[in-house]
Write an enzyme that holds these catalytic residues in place. Sequence first.
Site, PDB file in Angstrom:
ATOM      1  CE  LYS A  92      -4.404   1.110   0.608  1.00  0.00           C
ATOM      2  NZ  LYS A  92      -5.555   0.163  -0.032  1.00  0.00           N
ATOM      3  N   GLY A 191     -20.263   6.945   5.278  1.00  0.00           N
ATOM      4  CA  GLY A 191     -19.235   7.359   4.077  1.00  0.00           C
ATOM      5  C   GLY A 191     -20.047   6.975   2.866  1.00  0.00           C
ATOM      6  CB  VAL A 192     -22.572   8.433   0.429  1.00  0.00           C
ATOM      7  CG1 VAL A 192     -23.462   7.420   1.667  1.00  0.00           C
ATOM      8  CG2 VAL A 192     -22.617   9.966   1.000  1.00  0.00           C
ATOM      9  N   GLY A 193     -18.962   7.647  -0.440  1.00  0.00           N
ATOM     10  CA  GLY A 193     -17.958   8.062  -1.469  1.00  0.00           C
ATOM     11  C   GLY A 193     -18.051   7.133  -2.445  1.00  0.00           C
ATOM     12  CB  VAL A 195     -16.902   1.798  -1.951  1.00  0.00           C
ATOM     13  CG1 VAL A 195     -17.480   0.624  -1.662  1.00  0.00           C
ATOM     14  CG2 VAL A 195     -15.627   1.392  -2.367  1.00  0.00           C
TER      15      VAL A 195
HETATM   16  P1  NAD Z   1     -13.850   7.958  -0.722  1.00  0.00           P
HETATM   17  O1  NAD Z   1     -12.876   8.734  -0.234  1.00  0.00           O
HETATM   18  O2  NAD Z   1     -14.607   7.879  -2.198  1.00  0.00           O
HETATM   19  O3  NAD Z   1     -15.009   7.738   0.369  1.00  0.00           O
HETATM   20  C1  NAD Z   1     -14.927   7.799   1.504  1.00  0.00           C
HETATM   21  C2  NAD Z   1     -16.190   8.745   2.236  1.00  0.00           C
HETATM   22  O4  NAD Z   1     -16.147   8.660   3.413  1.00  0.00           O
HETATM   23  C3  NAD Z   1     -15.928  10.157   1.801  1.00  0.00           C
HETATM   24  O5  NAD Z   1     -17.287  10.651   1.189  1.00  0.00           O
HETATM   25  C4  NAD Z   1     -15.697  10.902   2.980  1.00  0.00           C
HETATM   26  O6  NAD Z   1     -16.272  12.263   2.993  1.00  0.00           O
HETATM   27  C5  NAD Z   1     -16.480  10.102   3.962  1.00  0.00           C
HETATM   28  N1  NAD Z   1     -15.868  10.060   5.471  1.00  0.00           N
HETATM   29  C6  NAD Z   1     -14.802  10.386   5.967  1.00  0.00           C
HETATM   30  N2  NAD Z   1     -14.749  10.623   7.107  1.00  0.00           N
HETATM   31  C7  NAD Z   1     -16.122  10.244   7.689  1.00  0.00           C
HETATM   32  C8  NAD Z   1     -16.766  10.147   8.815  1.00  0.00           C
HETATM   33  N3  NAD Z   1     -15.886  10.321  10.009  1.00  0.00           N
HETATM   34  N4  NAD Z   1     -17.859   9.871   8.906  1.00  0.00           N
HETATM   35  C9  NAD Z   1     -18.579   9.706   7.753  1.00  0.00           C
HETATM   36  N5  NAD Z   1     -18.212   9.823   6.607  1.00  0.00           N
HETATM   37  C10 NAD Z   1     -16.791  10.301   6.519  1.00  0.00           C
HETATM   38  O7  NAD Z   1     -13.241   6.323  -0.470  1.00  0.00           O
HETATM   39  P2  NAD Z   1     -13.939   4.915  -1.256  1.00  0.00           P
HETATM   40  O8  NAD Z   1     -12.858   4.515  -2.318  1.00  0.00           O
HETATM   41  O9  NAD Z   1     -15.304   4.979  -1.307  1.00  0.00           O
HETATM   42  O10 NAD Z   1     -13.544   4.232   0.005  1.00  0.00           O
HETATM   43  C11 NAD Z   1     -14.064   3.796   1.360  1.00  0.00           C
HETATM   44  C12 NAD Z   1     -13.384   2.788   2.093  1.00  0.00           C
HETATM   45  O11 NAD Z   1     -13.427   1.538   1.486  1.00  0.00           O
HETATM   46  C13 NAD Z   1     -11.959   3.074   2.494  1.00  0.00           C
HETATM   47  O12 NAD Z   1     -11.901   2.602   3.591  1.00  0.00           O
HETATM   48  C14 NAD Z   1     -11.337   2.194   1.532  1.00  0.00           C
HETATM   49  O13 NAD Z   1      -9.826   2.047   1.760  1.00  0.00           O
HETATM   50  C15 NAD Z   1     -11.895   1.115   1.337  1.00  0.00           C
HETATM   51  N6  NAD Z   1     -11.761   0.383   0.230  1.00  0.00           N
HETATM   52  C16 NAD Z   1     -12.245   1.015  -0.879  1.00  0.00           C
HETATM   53  C17 NAD Z   1     -12.083  -0.002  -2.288  1.00  0.00           C
HETATM   54  C18 NAD Z   1     -12.166   0.894  -3.653  1.00  0.00           C
HETATM   55  O14 NAD Z   1     -12.481   0.097  -4.519  1.00  0.00           O
HETATM   56  N7  NAD Z   1     -12.424   2.196  -3.597  1.00  0.00           N
HETATM   57  C19 NAD Z   1     -11.604  -0.951  -2.037  1.00  0.00           C
HETATM   58  C20 NAD Z   1     -11.476  -1.711  -0.844  1.00  0.00           C
HETATM   59  C21 NAD Z   1     -11.522  -1.003   0.433  1.00  0.00           C
END
Ligand code: NAD
Length: 366
Positions: A92, A191-193, A195
Amino acid sequence: MSGIKTMESVKDPSIFSQVGSMGHEQVVFCHDEPTGLKAIIAIHNTVLGPSLGGTRLWHYTSEEAAVTDVLRLSRGMTFKAAISGLNIGGGKAVLIGDVSLKTEAFLRRFGRFVESLGGRYVTAEDVNMKTPDMEYIAMETSHVTGLPEMKGGGGDPSPITAYGTYLGIKSSAKKAYGKDSLTGKKIVVQGVGQVGTYLVDLLIKEGANVFITDIYEDKLIDVAKQTGAQVISASSVYDFPMDIYAPCALGGTLNDDSIPALTCDIVAGAANNQLEDDNVHGRMLMDKGILYAPDFLINAGGLMNVYAEFMGNYKKEVALKQAEEIYATNLRVLNQSEESGNTPQQTAMDIANKRISSMAKVKLAF
Ligand code: NAD
């Protein structure tokens, strides 16, 4: 067993002590004054193959926090690849700073550092890093995945991560309730990012009663409008009366403060390293009768997608088919955990460790 140890709270914060307790092979610090680049690449274990894992860009409160994050995340990648049957190791990278740093020069400079490792580390997207960023990195190194589909890559891995997580939630429901239907279940997605948004969509389509929270209000309003999910405040997550809690933001949300407040039946989400301490907090959940789906197992869909790309001749169907196995693997782990009394996290780590140590022996043959 291989040299990979379970996670204890890191008592001694020195880097070699942390690396020693988690069993990393290599940690590389990268610095470039003109672009403001401060990166750490951690290679945890390469017994199964080159280390593969995303790059996270985050405004860490301290350099120590960045080190701890990259060490824990890379170790999680080793477990994720091993339990998913993939022939890659765990690695990572973290970039310290905020998104304003993300210029072409910054990303390409990082690409050159990745290139300097000669393929021992292969990068991909993670928090705050998107497919176009991978294109800049790819200008300097071939050790990169998550490229756009039109360029022969697998594109954004998030939809497949969400799909695998959804299947992990369903198989956890099967274990807890005897059937895997999520219709009518109250589910909080934190967290509505990238994923979380796809996951909300899948849950709503199944008829779940979905509640969402994020630190960015505009995102929340958009997702609520698009999907019909209901917004709750970030501070009311843990004591919210819900059936299922799906952490999809950052790690460490299952800790001494949050677990006593939880009244849900299941915790299953996409965030990496949800348990602040694998042993302590995995056990606390079990003692409360809360079923925990190991994060590195049910969020492996994205890794399966970038793995399909890494192997060449990318086909989405291959990654999707592999992600479907998450349902059965998670159910097997939850059943074994019930039989043995070990936590699901420990059970999944044991399965992963067993595969790594047996493959290490296979590789000894000429
Ligand atoms: P992202 O940055 O797109 O989304 C994360 C979201 O969480 C953001 O909208 C952010 O504003 C929100 N957030 C941060 N702190 C917060 C809090 N305290 N309360 C509420 N919301 C909060 O990231 P992502 O790519 O969607 O990944 C999300 C998680 O899943 C991460 O931990 C990442 O490591 C894990 N993950 C992602 C993938 C992938 O394919 N993207 C794969 C495996 C694991």
